[in-house]
Write an enzyme that holds these catalytic residues in place. Sequence first.
Site, PDB file in Angstrom:
ATOM      1  N   ALA A  63      18.210 101.445 107.354  1.00 44.58           N
ATOM      2  CA  ALA A  63      16.785 101.105 107.379  1.00 44.58           C
ATOM      3  C   ALA A  63      15.995 102.004 108.330  1.00 44.58           C
ATOM      4  O   ALA A  63      14.817 102.262 108.108  1.00 44.58           O
ATOM      5  CB  ALA A  63      16.593  99.641 107.755  1.00 44.58           C
ATOM      6  N   GLN A 119      16.017  92.744 107.407  1.00 41.22           N
ATOM      7  CA  GLN A 119      16.554  91.398 107.685  1.00 41.22           C
ATOM      8  C   GLN A 119      16.386  90.466 106.494  1.00 41.22           C
ATOM      9  O   GLN A 119      16.889  89.347 106.507  1.00 41.22           O
ATOM     10  CB  GLN A 119      15.835  90.779 108.895  1.00 41.22           C
ATOM     11  CG  GLN A 119      16.065  91.486 110.209  1.00 41.22           C
ATOM     12  CD  GLN A 119      17.440  91.239 110.815  1.00 41.22           C
ATOM     13  OE1 GLN A 119      18.183  90.352 110.389  1.00 41.22           O
ATOM     14  NE2 GLN A 119      17.793  92.032 111.800  1.00 41.22           N
ATOM     15  N   HIS A 178      24.089  96.560 106.344  1.00 41.64           N
ATOM     16  CA  HIS A 178      24.938  95.935 107.371  1.00 41.64           C
ATOM     17  C   HIS A 178      24.405  94.639 107.970  1.00 41.64           C
ATOM     18  O   HIS A 178      25.066  94.015 108.798  1.00 41.64           O
ATOM     19  CB  HIS A 178      25.305  96.944 108.464  1.00 41.64           C
ATOM     20  CG  HIS A 178      24.237  97.245 109.461  1.00 41.64           C
ATOM     21  ND1 HIS A 178      24.194  96.638 110.692  1.00 41.64           N
ATOM     22  CD2 HIS A 178      23.201  98.102 109.428  1.00 41.64           C
ATOM     23  CE1 HIS A 178      23.165  97.124 111.377  1.00 41.64           C
ATOM     24  NE2 HIS A 178      22.545  98.017 110.621  1.00 41.64           N
ATOM     25  N   THR A 233      24.913 114.724  99.862  1.00 42.09           N
ATOM     26  CA  THR A 233      25.877 114.102  98.959  1.00 42.09           C
ATOM     27  C   THR A 233      25.908 112.600  99.180  1.00 42.09           C
ATOM     28  O   THR A 233      25.981 112.141 100.324  1.00 42.09           O
ATOM     29  CB  THR A 233      27.287 114.695  99.204  1.00 42.09           C
ATOM     30  OG1 THR A 233      27.207 116.093  98.990  1.00 42.09           O
ATOM     31  CG2 THR A 233      28.317 114.079  98.285  1.00 42.09           C
ATOM     32  N   CYS A 245      12.129  87.370 133.851  1.00 37.78           N
ATOM     33  CA  CYS A 245      12.172  87.594 135.278  1.00 37.78           C
ATOM     34  C   CYS A 245      13.626  87.524 135.679  1.00 37.78           C
ATOM     35  O   CYS A 245      14.255  86.486 135.582  1.00 37.78           O
ATOM     36  CB  CYS A 245      11.393  86.514 136.002  1.00 37.78           C
ATOM     37  SG  CYS A 245      11.726  86.460 137.747  1.00 37.78           S
TER      38      CYS A 245
END
Length: 391
Positions: free
Chosen positions: A74, A182, A204, A243, A329
């Site tokens: 992606a 996603q 993936h 390829t 924090c």
Amino acid sequence: MSNRPIYLDCHATTPLDERVLNAMIPYFTEKFGNAASVSHIYGWESEAAVRKTREILASSINATPEEIVFTSGATEANNLAIKGVAEAYFSKGQHIITVATEHKAVLDPCEYLKSIGFEVTILPVNQQGFIDLEQLEKALRPDTILVSVMAANNEIGVLQPLAEVGKLCHEKEILFHTDAAQAIGKIPLNVEESNIDLMSLTAHKVYGPKGIGALYVRRRNPKVKLAAQLHGGGHEKGMRSGTLYTPQIVGFGKAVEIAILEQETENQRLTQLRERLWQKLSTIEGIYLNGHPQKRLAGNLNISVEGLDGAALSLGLQPIVAVSSGSACSSHNIAPSYVLKALGHPDKLAYATVRFGIGRFNTAEEIDQVAEHFINTVTSLRSCSLVTRAC
Ligand SMILES: *Cc1c(COP(=O)(O)O)cnc(C)c1O
């Protein structure tokens, strides 16, 4: 294997489904041909396998096989879409619109284009992570050449209103790109209904192999022009030379085929697991949900816990559960995520954030184990008071 932490980080990547692996194996060994070889069976059988994946991907988004361009993932698809359009439509305009919560693989190409003279409008989101359609409409200009809005967010799982965005863009004849890394296989996608001109995909995140993705490029109403970013033998209609990686492409097709087939039942199962997890975690004092309670990916739960150090929580969770975490924090260098910042999270308040990505191979027992460990970890961190008020 069994001593390893429970994997709940399925937005980062997913394990390869064994059915996918089995489909891929012959294409590493006896069926090794180059899909571009036209004079023998080695080439033909690879070409046929590639063709099959094109058909699976196309039908999963209501496109045609000729509109699928294979890429390495992606990230490359986003780069090809955004830079490819910028270059091809340069004479029409140099204005691009995107969103603050996009993946870096969209924001960084836009940032690059800005550095060479393009103008980029970055739309904000509301507290639940949605764009404002009126704001988008106002941002559209005669020199706008591309709008890029993601389908599903990788941190908070929020599903953007693609059909509404597509309608606005279509009316003004502006190209609409969506990063669906996603979303593919997880929610229904339809390039016709949603007026999508370009769509980035990857294998993936949907139990396929890493290193393979695709870009859908509309060929009619309108025919999208794209400037190639990789030049070579003119593969993929000149849009992406190199390829073709046949075993990965076969795996990509198998992964999407399975995901589409199982989508409805799997989404119900994942929603139940997510609700089970949230029900248990919501008993923690000062915990809250990030994003929208329902309009999100079924397997996504993103939470913040007040008065906790993100790094300490992360350390406490690591032996039992693999999740992605951050903090506003922290004594360590876990930075607050720009996505959560865009929701308007206060920067000064001490809080820890955790993204759970529940997937195909997770069970209710695992969810219970994770919830118990999570609650215990928060309790013990609070009793040690690792976070001071000065934070
Ligand atoms: C994972 C992801 C990417 C990057 O995909 P790769 O195939 O790993 O390059 C891009 N966008 C989103 C929303 C993602 O979740």
